[in-house]
Enzyme design. Structure first.
Site, PDB file in Angstrom:
ATOM      1  N   SER A 181       0.791  -1.229   0.000  1.00  0.00           N
ATOM      2  CA  SER A 181       0.000   0.000   0.000  1.00  0.00           C
ATOM      3  C   SER A 181       0.825   1.280   0.000  1.00  0.00           C
ATOM      4  O   SER A 181       0.331   2.314  -0.414  1.00  0.00           O
ATOM      5  CB  SER A 181      -0.952  -0.003   1.187  1.00  0.00           C
ATOM      6  OG  SER A 181      -0.215  -0.016   2.382  1.00  0.00           O
ATOM      7  N   HIS A 209      -5.694  -4.483  -1.856  1.00  0.00           N
ATOM      8  CA  HIS A 209      -5.519  -3.308  -2.726  1.00  0.00           C
ATOM      9  C   HIS A 209      -5.573  -3.703  -4.200  1.00  0.00           C
ATOM     10  O   HIS A 209      -4.944  -3.050  -5.038  1.00  0.00           O
ATOM     11  CB  HIS A 209      -4.195  -2.601  -2.421  1.00  0.00           C
ATOM     12  CG  HIS A 209      -4.271  -1.753  -1.192  1.00  0.00           C
ATOM     13  ND1 HIS A 209      -4.902  -0.530  -1.160  1.00  0.00           N
ATOM     14  CD2 HIS A 209      -3.842  -1.983   0.068  1.00  0.00           C
ATOM     15  CE1 HIS A 209      -4.833  -0.025   0.059  1.00  0.00           C
ATOM     16  NE2 HIS A 209      -4.203  -0.889   0.824  1.00  0.00           N
ATOM     17  N   LYS A 240     -12.749  -1.641   0.456  1.00  0.00           N
ATOM     18  CA  LYS A 240     -12.001  -0.690  -0.384  1.00  0.00           C
ATOM     19  C   LYS A 240     -12.752  -0.581  -1.726  1.00  0.00           C
ATOM     20  O   LYS A 240     -13.785   0.081  -1.776  1.00  0.00           O
ATOM     21  CB  LYS A 240     -10.550  -1.128  -0.537  1.00  0.00           C
ATOM     22  CG  LYS A 240      -9.783  -1.203   0.812  1.00  0.00           C
ATOM     23  CD  LYS A 240      -8.304  -1.391   0.598  1.00  0.00           C
ATOM     24  CE  LYS A 240      -7.565  -1.842   1.847  1.00  0.00           C
ATOM     25  NZ  LYS A 240      -7.565  -0.911   2.967  1.00  0.00           N
TER      26      LYS A 240
HETATM   27  C1  LIG Z   1      -3.206  -5.323   2.600  1.00  0.00           C
HETATM   28  C2  LIG Z   1      -4.328  -5.110   3.558  1.00  0.00           C
HETATM   29  N1  LIG Z   1      -4.820  -6.155   4.235  1.00  0.00           N
HETATM   30  C3  LIG Z   1      -5.823  -6.026   5.103  1.00  0.00           C
HETATM   31  C4  LIG Z   1      -6.393  -4.794   5.355  1.00  0.00           C
HETATM   32  C5  LIG Z   1      -7.501  -4.692   6.342  1.00  0.00           C
HETATM   33  O1  LIG Z   1      -8.730  -4.695   5.658  1.00  0.00           O
HETATM   34  P1  LIG Z   1     -10.058  -4.389   6.464  1.00  0.00           P
HETATM   35  O2  LIG Z   1     -10.229  -2.903   6.445  1.00  0.00           O
HETATM   36  O3  LIG Z   1     -11.128  -5.121   5.713  1.00  0.00           O
HETATM   37  O4  LIG Z   1      -9.866  -4.925   7.842  1.00  0.00           O
HETATM   38  C6  LIG Z   1      -5.924  -3.673   4.680  1.00  0.00           C
HETATM   39  C7  LIG Z   1      -6.510  -2.356   4.964  1.00  0.00           C
HETATM   40  O5  LIG Z   1      -5.862  -1.372   5.212  1.00  0.00           O
HETATM   41  C8  LIG Z   1      -4.851  -3.814   3.773  1.00  0.00           C
HETATM   42  O6  LIG Z   1      -4.358  -2.771   3.116  1.00  0.00           O
END
Ligand SMILES: Cc1ncc(COP(=O)(O)O)c(C=O)c1O
Length: 393
Positions: A181, A209, A240
């Site tokens: 990210s 992402h 997202k």
């Molecule tokens: C790579 C990744 N995994 C997991 C998450 C967590 O997702 P959630 O908001 O559904 O808990 C995020 C969110 O920032 C993320 O960027």
């Protein structure tokens, strides 16, 4: 209580002294390309709203239908009385979308990752993790009794060395974000899958992402790297691109999903996903299957922003993803530019150490299919004006 309060007060002061205190900006509108912040309208370039669906009328209608027909929520975990027909329908459609046997829903992807590793692996196994993996993978791995190994970010030589060294373990699982990210770079999934095949390891990709918008058909980094049939486990978020509400899931083989339903703690001991979200997510998949229009718009917007920001003289991290890091180096500079951009009605965020390496402070822009060409031009014009002011272009 006084002792704890004092300790926390000192800690908070330290966070503030280090310039790391996070203030939350209040938004007074729906999430969209344009939002209301501090009583003015600004163009939003920092949401994960890749497909622009967070305030889609179609999805809001689907969510309302979910409320009308299936209620507010289940007041129950899935295995007691918390599974409705729509939960099974969404799981089935996500499996179909990702070409997996089965899918299990969670309240978030954080939970999906939190409940993954300890359910599948034990002390006779090893988890091999990219050093830049998301916090939820790191925490999930910590909960598991398997041995832990870490390879430097996307360093395939190190990964191979670890695979060579760990051949005595029962099971080896390689875990990686599909797209990272902070840089918007894609995991080297072709290489990872080849190594996994050679050394008989399992591959898990967190495609939060990427799911829904990345790769030729929007199936994610696994689609972009053309390895959909070689990935064993995908976790991802509904929070997202896929509508932006909340929720997460794990898609995999029948046996893996079966055991997660029996033993995965965030699934067993947490309330079912709300029907409004489930219904809206079903609608997202319907829209994605209908045509690729949103995908094309997002790709065009991303390519346009990347070429324009480079043309006016900024240095960005190369790539094709709608996460676009504009590299500035100095932390204070990144903060100042972000603040000045807000005065120009463009909402972007500066990131600095410890979120990114020292000396690599940046503004991370995120492009959406909801942005019009005019929105992007306004952002570019503002970056031009502010860049000249700070002499960075
Ligand atoms: C790579 C990744 N995994 C997991 C998450 C967590 O997702 P959630 O908001 O559904 O808990 C995020 C969110 O920032 C993320 O960027």
């Amino acid at each position: 209580m006084d002792t704890l309060s004092n300790k926390l007060k000192t800690e908070i002061e330290l966070i503030k002294d280090n310039g790391l205190y996070k203030n939350e900006r209040i938004i007074n509108s729906k999430q969209d390309a344009e939002i209301s912040v501090d009583n003015k309208l600004v163009l939003n370039f920092c949401a994960n709203n890749y497909l622009g669906l967070s305030s889609s009328n179609d999805l809001i209608i689907a969510a309302k239908n979910g409320l009308d027909n299936w209620g507010l929520g289940l007041s129950s975990v899935r295995f007691i009385c918390g599974t409705q027909a729509i939960h099974k329908k969404l799981e089935m459609q996500l499996s179909k979308f990702l070409n997996m046997d089965d899918t299990i829903l969670y309240s978030s992807c954080f939970d999906a990752n939190g409940g993954l590793f300890e359910t599948l692996l034990d002390s006779n196994d090893v988890i091999i993790s990219d050093a830049l993996n998301h916090a939820s993978i790191i925490d999930g791995v910590r909960l598991c009794k398997a041995q832990r190994k870490r390879y430097a970010h996307s360093n395939m030589k190190e990964l191979e060395l670890i695979l060579k060294d760990t051949q005595s373990y029962n099971n080896r699982l390689i875990t990686t974000d599909g797209v990272f990210s902070m840089d918007g770079d894609v995991a080297k999934l072709q290489h990872i899958c080849n190594l996994a095949e050679q050394y008989k390891a399992i591959v898990h990709v967190d495609d939060s992402h990427a799911t829904g918008f990345f790769g030729p058909t929007g199936r994610g980094s696994v689609d972009y790297c053309n390895v959909m049939d070689q990935i064993d486990i995908i976790t991802s978020t509904l929070g997202k691109a896929m509508g932006g509400a909340s929720g997460g899931f794990t898609s995999s083989s029948k046996n893996i999903i079966d055991i997660l339903r029996q033993r995965s703690r965030p699934y067993l001991f947490s309330n079912s996903l709300a029907p409004a979200i489930v219904n809206a997510s079903i609608k997202v998949l319907y829209l994605l299957n209908e045509n690729n229009d949103l995908l094309h718009t997002l790709n065009e917007n991303t390519a346009y922003f990347r070429s324009e920001i480079t043309r006016i003289g900024y240095k960005i991290k190369d790539g094709v993803h709608p996460i676009i890091p504009i590299m500035l180096g100095d932390a204070k500079l990144a903060q100042n530019i972000a603040q000045d951009m807000l005065k120009e009605n463009i909402y972007v965020i500066g990131f600095s150490y410890p979120v990114v390496p020292k000396g690599e402070a940046r503004i991370r822009v995120q492009i959406s299919a909801a942005h019009s060409r005019n929105d992007i031009d306004k952002a570019i014009n503002a970056f031009h004006k502010i860049g000249l002011k700070y002499k960075v272009i």
